[in-house]
Design a protein around this motif. Structure first.
Motif, PDB file in Angstrom:
ATOM      1  N   GLN A 109     -53.197 -10.865 -61.288  1.00 47.95           N
ATOM      2  CA  GLN A 109     -53.333  -9.571 -62.414  1.00 47.95           C
ATOM      3  C   GLN A 109     -54.710  -9.850 -62.963  1.00 47.95           C
ATOM      4  OE1 GLN A 109     -50.589  -7.740 -62.603  1.00 47.95           O
ATOM      5  NE2 GLN A 109     -49.951  -8.361 -61.241  1.00 47.95           N
ATOM      6  N   GLY A 110     -55.683 -10.945 -62.712  1.00 46.20           N
ATOM      7  CA  GLY A 110     -57.087 -10.957 -63.501  1.00 46.20           C
ATOM      8  C   GLY A 110     -56.778 -11.677 -64.150  1.00 46.20           C
ATOM      9  N   PHE A 111     -55.539 -12.092 -65.049  1.00 46.51           N
ATOM     10  CA  PHE A 111     -55.777 -12.412 -65.998  1.00 46.51           C
ATOM     11  C   PHE A 111     -56.438 -13.807 -66.382  1.00 46.51           C
ATOM     12  CE2 PHE A 111     -50.645 -10.879 -65.901  1.00 46.51           C
ATOM     13  CZ  PHE A 111     -51.092  -9.746 -66.261  1.00 46.51           C
ATOM     14  N   SER A 118     -38.956 -13.159 -67.500  1.00 47.09           N
ATOM     15  CA  SER A 118     -40.101 -12.658 -65.838  1.00 47.09           C
ATOM     16  C   SER A 118     -40.236 -11.094 -66.969  1.00 47.09           C
ATOM     17  CB  SER A 118     -38.699 -12.267 -64.958  1.00 47.09           C
ATOM     18  OG  SER A 118     -37.836 -11.642 -65.531  1.00 47.09           O
ATOM     19  N   GLY A 119     -41.465 -10.924 -66.236  1.00 43.73           N
ATOM     20  CA  GLY A 119     -42.543  -9.502 -66.303  1.00 43.73           C
ATOM     21  C   GLY A 119     -43.453  -9.908 -67.355  1.00 43.73           C
ATOM     22  N   LEU A 120     -43.796 -10.462 -66.237  1.00 43.94           N
ATOM     23  CA  LEU A 120     -45.338 -11.105 -66.880  1.00 43.94           C
ATOM     24  C   LEU A 120     -46.716  -9.402 -66.692  1.00 43.94           C
ATOM     25  CD1 LEU A 120     -47.539 -13.125 -68.288  1.00 43.94           C
ATOM     26  CD2 LEU A 120     -47.900 -13.946 -65.981  1.00 43.94           C
ATOM     27  N   PRO A 121     -46.775  -8.809 -66.124  1.00 49.04           N
ATOM     28  CA  PRO A 121     -47.574  -7.939 -66.134  1.00 49.04           C
ATOM     29  C   PRO A 121     -47.126  -6.796 -67.143  1.00 49.04           C
ATOM     30  CG  PRO A 121     -47.171  -8.113 -63.887  1.00 49.04           C
ATOM     31  CD  PRO A 121     -46.142  -9.466 -64.940  1.00 49.04           C
ATOM     32  N   ALA A 122     -45.979  -6.135 -68.175  1.00 52.12           N
ATOM     33  CA  ALA A 122     -45.407  -5.818 -68.251  1.00 52.12           C
ATOM     34  C   ALA A 122     -45.639  -6.434 -70.050  1.00 52.12           C
ATOM     35  CB  ALA A 122     -44.677  -5.177 -68.461  1.00 52.12           C
ATOM     36  N   ARG A 138     -49.199  -6.366 -71.196  1.00 51.42           N
ATOM     37  CA  ARG A 138     -49.397  -4.958 -71.600  1.00 51.42           C
ATOM     38  C   ARG A 138     -49.355  -4.275 -72.557  1.00 51.42           C
ATOM     39  NH1 ARG A 138     -48.446  -3.512 -66.270  1.00 51.42           N
ATOM     40  NH2 ARG A 138     -45.973  -2.838 -66.892  1.00 51.42           N
ATOM     41  N   ARG A 139     -47.589  -4.567 -72.941  1.00 54.99           N
ATOM     42  CA  ARG A 139     -47.591  -4.551 -74.049  1.00 54.99           C
ATOM     43  C   ARG A 139     -48.156  -5.182 -75.367  1.00 54.99           C
ATOM     44  NH1 ARG A 139     -42.452  -5.409 -72.559  1.00 54.99           N
ATOM     45  NH2 ARG A 139     -41.663  -7.069 -73.718  1.00 54.99           N
ATOM     46  N   LEU A 140     -48.319  -6.344 -75.642  1.00 55.02           N
ATOM     47  CA  LEU A 140     -49.218  -7.045 -76.258  1.00 55.02           C
ATOM     48  C   LEU A 140     -50.368  -6.697 -76.397  1.00 55.02           C
ATOM     49  CD1 LEU A 140     -49.046 -10.637 -75.104  1.00 55.02           C
ATOM     50  CD2 LEU A 140     -47.300  -9.600 -77.021  1.00 55.02           C
ATOM     51  N   ARG A 141     -50.808  -6.259 -75.017  1.00 54.06           N
ATOM     52  CA  ARG A 141     -52.815  -5.374 -75.243  1.00 54.06           C
ATOM     53  C   ARG A 141     -52.278  -4.115 -75.947  1.00 54.06           C
ATOM     54  NH1 ARG A 141     -55.017  -7.236 -68.945  1.00 54.06           N
ATOM     55  NH2 ARG A 141     -55.423  -9.522 -70.009  1.00 54.06           N
ATOM     56  N   GLU A 142     -51.460  -3.909 -75.848  1.00 49.68           N
ATOM     57  CA  GLU A 142     -51.867  -2.089 -76.038  1.00 49.68           C
ATOM     58  C   GLU A 142     -50.995  -1.919 -77.777  1.00 49.68           C
ATOM     59  OE1 GLU A 142     -48.467  -0.651 -73.675  1.00 49.68           O
ATOM     60  OE2 GLU A 142     -50.021   0.371 -72.167  1.00 49.68           O
ATOM     61  N   GLY A 143     -50.534  -2.876 -77.764  1.00 47.95           N
ATOM     62  CA  GLY A 143     -50.340  -3.071 -79.383  1.00 47.95           C
ATOM     63  C   GLY A 143     -50.812  -4.616 -80.253  1.00 47.95           C
ATOM     64  N   ASN A 144     -52.541  -4.530 -79.301  1.00 46.41           N
ATOM     65  CA  ASN A 144     -53.525  -5.091 -80.440  1.00 46.41           C
ATOM     66  C   ASN A 144     -52.825  -6.452 -81.009  1.00 46.41           C
ATOM     67  OD1 ASN A 144     -55.766  -6.214 -80.741  1.00 46.41           O
ATOM     68  ND2 ASN A 144     -55.918  -4.977 -82.912  1.00 46.41           N
ATOM     69  N   HIS A 145     -51.959  -7.441 -80.080  1.00 44.70           N
ATOM     70  CA  HIS A 145     -50.930  -8.608 -80.940  1.00 44.70           C
ATOM     71  C   HIS A 145     -52.188 -10.011 -80.011  1.00 44.70           C
ATOM     72  CE1 HIS A 145     -47.987  -6.142 -82.220  1.00 44.70           C
ATOM     73  NE2 HIS A 145     -47.480  -5.824 -81.293  1.00 44.70           N
ATOM     74  N   ARG A 146     -52.057 -10.846 -80.558  1.00 44.68           N
ATOM     75  CA  ARG A 146     -53.163 -11.936 -80.616  1.00 44.68           C
ATOM     76  C   ARG A 146     -52.260 -12.586 -79.822  1.00 44.68           C
ATOM     77  NH1 ARG A 146     -53.467 -16.980 -83.021  1.00 44.68           N
ATOM     78  NH2 ARG A 146     -55.511 -18.387 -82.136  1.00 44.68           N
ATOM     79  N   HIS A 147     -52.561 -12.620 -78.909  1.00 45.77           N
ATOM     80  CA  HIS A 147     -51.849 -13.651 -77.338  1.00 45.77           C
ATOM     81  C   HIS A 147     -52.536 -15.021 -76.991  1.00 45.77           C
ATOM     82  CE1 HIS A 147     -52.835 -10.303 -75.537  1.00 45.77           C
ATOM     83  NE2 HIS A 147     -53.252 -10.741 -74.632  1.00 45.77           N
ATOM     84  N   VAL A 199     -42.234  -6.185 -79.582  1.00 44.85           N
ATOM     85  CA  VAL A 199     -43.581  -7.070 -79.052  1.00 44.85           C
ATOM     86  C   VAL A 199     -42.142  -7.576 -77.135  1.00 44.85           C
ATOM     87  CG1 VAL A 199     -44.676  -8.841 -78.631  1.00 44.85           C
ATOM     88  CG2 VAL A 199     -44.609  -6.576 -80.955  1.00 44.85           C
ATOM     89  N   MET A 200     -41.330  -8.638 -78.287  1.00 40.02           N
ATOM     90  CA  MET A 200     -40.181  -9.471 -77.854  1.00 40.02           C
ATOM     91  C   MET A 200     -38.750  -8.698 -76.777  1.00 40.02           C
ATOM     92  SD  MET A 200     -42.086 -12.407 -77.528  1.00 40.02           S
ATOM     93  CE  MET A 200     -41.129 -13.197 -77.815  1.00 40.02           C
ATOM     94  N   HIS A 201     -38.742  -7.422 -77.218  1.00 47.13           N
ATOM     95  CA  HIS A 201     -37.644  -6.251 -76.322  1.00 47.13           C
ATOM     96  C   HIS A 201     -36.889  -7.782 -77.069  1.00 47.13           C
ATOM     97  CE1 HIS A 201     -39.811  -3.834 -72.806  1.00 47.13           C
ATOM     98  NE2 HIS A 201     -40.055  -3.592 -74.898  1.00 47.13           N
ATOM     99  N   LEU A 202     -35.856  -8.357 -78.359  1.00 49.39           N
ATOM    100  CA  LEU A 202     -35.046  -8.755 -78.866  1.00 49.39           C
ATOM    101  C   LEU A 202     -34.444  -7.647 -79.609  1.00 49.39           C
ATOM    102  CD1 LEU A 202     -35.998 -12.336 -79.511  1.00 49.39           C
ATOM    103  CD2 LEU A 202     -35.216 -11.195 -77.422  1.00 49.39           C
TER     104      LEU A 202
END
Length: 141
Positions: free
Chosen positions: A127-129, A76-80, A83-92, A25-28
């Motif tokens: 982006q329609g967010f 940086s990289g808000l859209p990606a 998208r990662r959060l939505r695809e993983g069904n992570h609450r945000h 999720v966080m790419h850490l």
């Protein structure tokens, strides 16, 4: 004189799940860690270990009012990221910070720790967010 924040330390009873979540999720990414006499992982942003996760036998009791409510990252990289959060069904939740061009993406790790990742608001343009206005109430997990 303090020159910056080095890292945060999180204790958990679910080390593997936490490492996986922070990686996916966080790419850490997990990386080199000293040979401490206890299990854990160091999670890196680039070449810096920014989160140290330590496995403990018992979860600490939940506190009514946490002294540390959240940890924030700049990115940086808000859209990606969204998208990662939505695809993983992570609450945000996306929140506009008043008076400054920052959009916060609020997320919670597997242990319920609140994080927000701050992005330049221009990355949200077109982006329609659904971005909520900032409110003074506590952001619930």
């Amino acid at each position: 004189m303090i020159t910056g924040l080095d890292h945060i330390n999180l204790q958990t009873v679910q080390l593997a799940a936490m490492v996986k979540w922070y990686d996916e999720v966080m790419h850490l990414h997990p990386g080199k860690r000293p040979a401490f006499p206890f299990d854990g992982a160091w999670l890196y942003a680039g070449d810096r270990p920014v989160i140290h996760v330590v496995e403990v036998a018992d979860a600490p009791p939940p506190a009514a009012d946490l002294a540390l409510e959240h940890v924030a990252f700049r990115a940086s990289g808000l859209p990606a990221f969204v998208r990662r959060l939505r695809e993983g069904n992570h609450r945000h939740r996306l929140v506009q910070v008043p008076g400054v061009p920052i959009v916060q993406v609020n997320v919670w790790d597997p242990d319920g720790n609140h994080l927000h990742v701050d992005f330049d608001a221009a990355e949200a343009d077109g982006q329609g967010f659904e971005i909520e206005p900032f409110r003074v109430s506590k952001i619930e997990a």
